[in-house]
Enzyme design. Sequence first.
Site, PDB file in Angstrom:
ATOM      1  N   HIS A 279       0.837  -1.281  -0.149  1.00 20.75           N
ATOM      2  CA  HIS A 279       0.000   0.116   0.099  1.00 20.75           C
ATOM      3  C   HIS A 279       0.781   1.144  -0.010  1.00 20.75           C
ATOM      4  O   HIS A 279       1.879   1.070   0.519  1.00 20.75           O
ATOM      5  CB  HIS A 279      -0.804   0.066   1.136  1.00 20.75           C
ATOM      6  CG  HIS A 279      -2.095   0.780   1.115  1.00 20.75           C
ATOM      7  ND1 HIS A 279      -2.162   2.316   1.467  1.00 20.75           N
ATOM      8  CD2 HIS A 279      -3.376   0.660   0.758  1.00 20.75           C
ATOM      9  CE1 HIS A 279      -3.134   2.699   1.110  1.00 20.75           C
ATOM     10  NE2 HIS A 279      -4.147   1.776   0.939  1.00 20.75           N
ATOM     11  N   ASP A 337      -7.884  -5.521   0.104  1.00 20.40           N
ATOM     12  CA  ASP A 337      -8.394  -6.257  -1.158  1.00 20.40           C
ATOM     13  C   ASP A 337      -8.022  -7.673  -0.904  1.00 20.40           C
ATOM     14  O   ASP A 337      -8.567  -8.575  -1.649  1.00 20.40           O
ATOM     15  CB  ASP A 337      -7.923  -5.660  -2.285  1.00 20.40           C
ATOM     16  CG  ASP A 337      -8.203  -4.323  -2.625  1.00 20.40           C
ATOM     17  OD1 ASP A 337      -9.525  -4.136  -2.446  1.00 20.40           O
ATOM     18  OD2 ASP A 337      -7.548  -3.388  -3.276  1.00 20.40           O
TER      19      ASP A 337
HETATM   20  N1  ACO Z   1       4.127  -7.731  -4.745  1.00 22.73           N
HETATM   21  C1  ACO Z   1       5.667  -7.645  -4.980  1.00 22.73           C
HETATM   22  N2  ACO Z   1       6.217  -6.595  -4.670  1.00 22.73           N
HETATM   23  C2  ACO Z   1       5.811  -5.449  -4.623  1.00 22.73           C
HETATM   24  C3  ACO Z   1       4.575  -5.393  -4.168  1.00 22.73           C
HETATM   25  C4  ACO Z   1       3.709  -6.546  -4.661  1.00 22.73           C
HETATM   26  N3  ACO Z   1       2.127  -6.370  -4.496  1.00 22.73           N
HETATM   27  N4  ACO Z   1       3.965  -3.975  -4.067  1.00 22.73           N
HETATM   28  C5  ACO Z   1       5.101  -3.311  -4.146  1.00 22.73           C
HETATM   29  N5  ACO Z   1       6.213  -4.105  -4.195  1.00 22.73           N
HETATM   30  C6  ACO Z   1       7.642  -3.690  -4.371  1.00 22.73           C
HETATM   31  C7  ACO Z   1       7.878  -2.970  -5.929  1.00 22.73           C
HETATM   32  O1  ACO Z   1       8.444  -3.690  -6.831  1.00 22.73           O
HETATM   33  C8  ACO Z   1       8.940  -1.962  -5.376  1.00 22.73           C
HETATM   34  O2  ACO Z   1       9.969  -2.561  -5.331  1.00 22.73           O
HETATM   35  P1  ACO Z   1      11.681  -1.689  -5.590  1.00 22.73           P
HETATM   36  O3  ACO Z   1      11.588  -0.899  -4.382  1.00 22.73           O
HETATM   37  O4  ACO Z   1      12.686  -2.887  -5.374  1.00 22.73           O
HETATM   38  O5  ACO Z   1      11.460  -1.268  -6.915  1.00 22.73           O
HETATM   39  C9  ACO Z   1       8.541  -1.566  -4.036  1.00 22.73           C
HETATM   40  O6  ACO Z   1       7.781  -2.869  -3.572  1.00 22.73           O
HETATM   41  C10 ACO Z   1       7.661  -0.572  -3.808  1.00 22.73           C
HETATM   42  O7  ACO Z   1       6.881  -0.660  -4.555  1.00 22.73           O
HETATM   43  P2  ACO Z   1       5.863   0.665  -5.381  1.00 22.73           P
HETATM   44  O8  ACO Z   1       5.300   0.215  -6.658  1.00 22.73           O
HETATM   45  O9  ACO Z   1       7.069   1.991  -5.556  1.00 22.73           O
HETATM   46  O10 ACO Z   1       5.046   1.243  -4.247  1.00 22.73           O
HETATM   47  P3  ACO Z   1       3.915   1.980  -4.551  1.00 22.73           P
HETATM   48  O11 ACO Z   1       3.711   2.802  -3.015  1.00 22.73           O
HETATM   49  O12 ACO Z   1       4.147   2.937  -5.599  1.00 22.73           O
HETATM   50  O13 ACO Z   1       2.937   1.109  -4.857  1.00 22.73           O
HETATM   51  C11 ACO Z   1       0.721  -0.455  -4.898  1.00 22.73           C
HETATM   52  C12 ACO Z   1       1.672   0.799  -3.932  1.00 22.73           C
HETATM   53  C13 ACO Z   1       0.347   0.214  -6.235  1.00 22.73           C
HETATM   54  C14 ACO Z   1      -0.494  -0.724  -3.910  1.00 22.73           C
HETATM   55  C15 ACO Z   1       1.703  -1.799  -4.968  1.00 22.73           C
HETATM   56  O14 ACO Z   1       2.060  -2.139  -3.541  1.00 22.73           O
HETATM   57  C16 ACO Z   1       0.935  -2.705  -5.598  1.00 22.73           C
HETATM   58  O15 ACO Z   1       0.936  -2.735  -6.884  1.00 22.73           O
HETATM   59  N6  ACO Z   1       0.216  -3.646  -5.137  1.00 22.73           N
HETATM   60  C17 ACO Z   1      -0.616  -4.420  -5.666  1.00 22.73           C
HETATM   61  C18 ACO Z   1      -1.919  -3.810  -6.036  1.00 22.73           C
HETATM   62  C19 ACO Z   1      -2.799  -3.834  -4.793  1.00 22.73           C
HETATM   63  O16 ACO Z   1      -3.105  -4.668  -4.039  1.00 22.73           O
HETATM   64  N7  ACO Z   1      -3.312  -2.618  -5.060  1.00 22.73           N
HETATM   65  C20 ACO Z   1      -4.439  -2.494  -3.978  1.00 22.73           C
HETATM   66  C21 ACO Z   1      -3.954  -1.137  -3.110  1.00 22.73           C
HETATM   67  S1  ACO Z   1      -5.041  -0.706  -1.794  1.00 22.73           S
HETATM   68  C22 ACO Z   1      -6.542  -0.078  -2.770  1.00 22.73           C
HETATM   69  O17 ACO Z   1      -6.322   0.631  -3.535  1.00 22.73           O
HETATM   70  C23 ACO Z   1      -7.785  -0.112  -1.847  1.00 22.73           C
END
Ligand code: ACO
Length: 402
Positions: A279, A337
Site C-alpha cells: 500500500h 483487497d
Molecule cells: N508484490 C511484490 N512486490 C511489490 C508489491 C507487491 N504487491 N508491491 C510493491 N512491491 C515492491 C515494488 O516492486 C518496489 O520494489 P523496488 O523498490 O525494489 O522497486 C517496492 O515494493 C515499492 O513499490 P512501489 O510500486 O514503488 O510502491 P507504491 O507505493 O507506488 O505502490 C501499490 C503501492 C500500487 C499498492 C503496490 O504495492 C501494488 O501494486 N500492490 C498490488 C496491487 C494492490 O494490491 N493494490 C491495492 C492497493 S489498496 C487499494 O487501492 C484499496
Amino acid sequence: VIDISKLYGQTGMFTYDPGFTSTASCESQITYIDGDEGVLLHRGYPIEQLAEHGDFLETCYLLLYGELPTAAQKADFDYRVTRHTMVHEQMARFFQGFRRDAHPMAVMVASVGAMSAFYHDSTDISDPQQRMIASMRMIAKMPTLAAMAYKYTIGQPFVYPLNSLDYTSNFLRMCFAVPAEDYKVNPVLSRAMDRIFTLHADHEQNASTSTVRLAGSSGANPFACIAAGVACLWGPAHGGANEAALKMLEEIGSVDNIPKYIAKAKDKNDPFRLMGFGHRVYKNYDPRAKIMQKTTHEVLAELGVKDDPLLDVAMELERIALHDEYFVEKKLYPNIDFYSGITLKAMGFPTSMFTVLFALARTVGWIAQWKEMIEDPSQRIGRPRQLYTGSPKRDYTPIGRR
Ligand code: ACO
C-alpha cells in the site's frame, strides 16, 4: 525541490513529485491515516469501532456532517436516503443500450455520469441545499445503479428498491432476488456486507478521491465528478485490486504452488506482483484488512463453507509473506483487497462486481471530500505543473522536406 532553470523554457523552482508521494493537495478534516502504525480514523473515530458498533449509514452521516448522529438524526438520515433510492425510470431504458457482456464497471462509469442528465436540478453547486440533495441522491442511488448493472449483465430483470429494508439488505435483495422465487435477506450476510461498505467508505487522498477533487475543482457537477472517481477506481493498482487478488488466488490454486508465485513476485525481471499486498500509505498491517479477515471467517461459517481452497491459499500466502525477507523489508502487508474478494465470492458476487461494490461504498467518501472542497473558501482549480523535457522551439518543416 529541483532547479529547473537548466530545462528548456522554465524558470524558478517548484516541487517535482511523481505519484504525489510527499505532496499534500488539500487540507481536510475527514480522514486521518497513520501508515506506519496502521491507524485509520474518520473524523477522529477509529475504523475498528465504527465497523464494530455502527452501521454504514452512520459512517456516511459522520463523513458528511462531521459528527456521529443522535438517534433522531440517524432515523431522519436513514429516511431521507431511503426516499431517494429509486432512479429515474428513463435510466432503466438507458441501461438497455449496453451490450449484455459489458463489464459492470463500464456500465457504472456511464450510468453515474448520466445522472447529471437525469438530475440536472441538483447540479447547481453554488446552492448548499442542492449540494446536499445531490450528495443524498448519490449515496441513495448507487446501490440501485450497482444492482441494475449486475442484473443487466446477467440477463435478469431489474429488482426495484424495497424501502422498508435497511440500506444494505435492500441492496442485497436488488442483486439476488428473482421474481420467480421468494428471497429473504440473510441478516449475517447483510451485516457483513454493511461492514465491508463501512471499511471502504473513505481513505483520504487516494487516486480516485484526488480525481474527484480535481474534477470538482473546475466547478464540474457532483455526478460528473463521481463518474470520474469511478473510472479511476477501476484500475488494478487501485479498486480493481480485489478482482485481481481473487484471480491470483485462483491461479495459484493450491498451497504447493505458493513458493513459485512468491519467487515471481520477488523477481525484478518479472512484472508479477502479489495482488492484495502493499500500500502506498500503510507500511504496517492495513487495519481494514484485519476486520476484513474476521468478516471473511464469519461469512464462510454462516454459509457452511469448510476447507475453502482459496482461503487456504490466502492464509498460507499471508503467513509466508509476513515472514519473507523481501516482503518484510519492503513493508508489504496484506491490504483490504486481499480478503474482500474471498468474502464477496462466497456471498455470490462474480469477480466483475467487486470493484462496483467498492465504488458503491466509496461514493460517500468521494462526495464528502467533494463537498469539503467546494465549501473551502481557499479552493482553487487544481492545476499541476510539469517538467518539460521535450524538444526546444524549432521551425515547422513542410511534409515534402522531412
Ligand atoms: N508484490 C511484490 N512486490 C511489490 C508489491 C507487491 N504487491 N508491491 C510493491 N512491491 C515492491 C515494488 O516492486 C518496489 O520494489 P523496488 O523498490 O525494489 O522497486 C517496492 O515494493 C515499492 O513499490 P512501489 O510500486 O514503488 O510502491 P507504491 O507505493 O507506488 O505502490 C501499490 C503501492 C500500487 C499498492 C503496490 O504495492 C501494488 O501494486 N500492490 C498490488 C496491487 C494492490 O494490491 N493494490 C491495492 C492497493 S489498496 C487499494 O487501492 C484499496
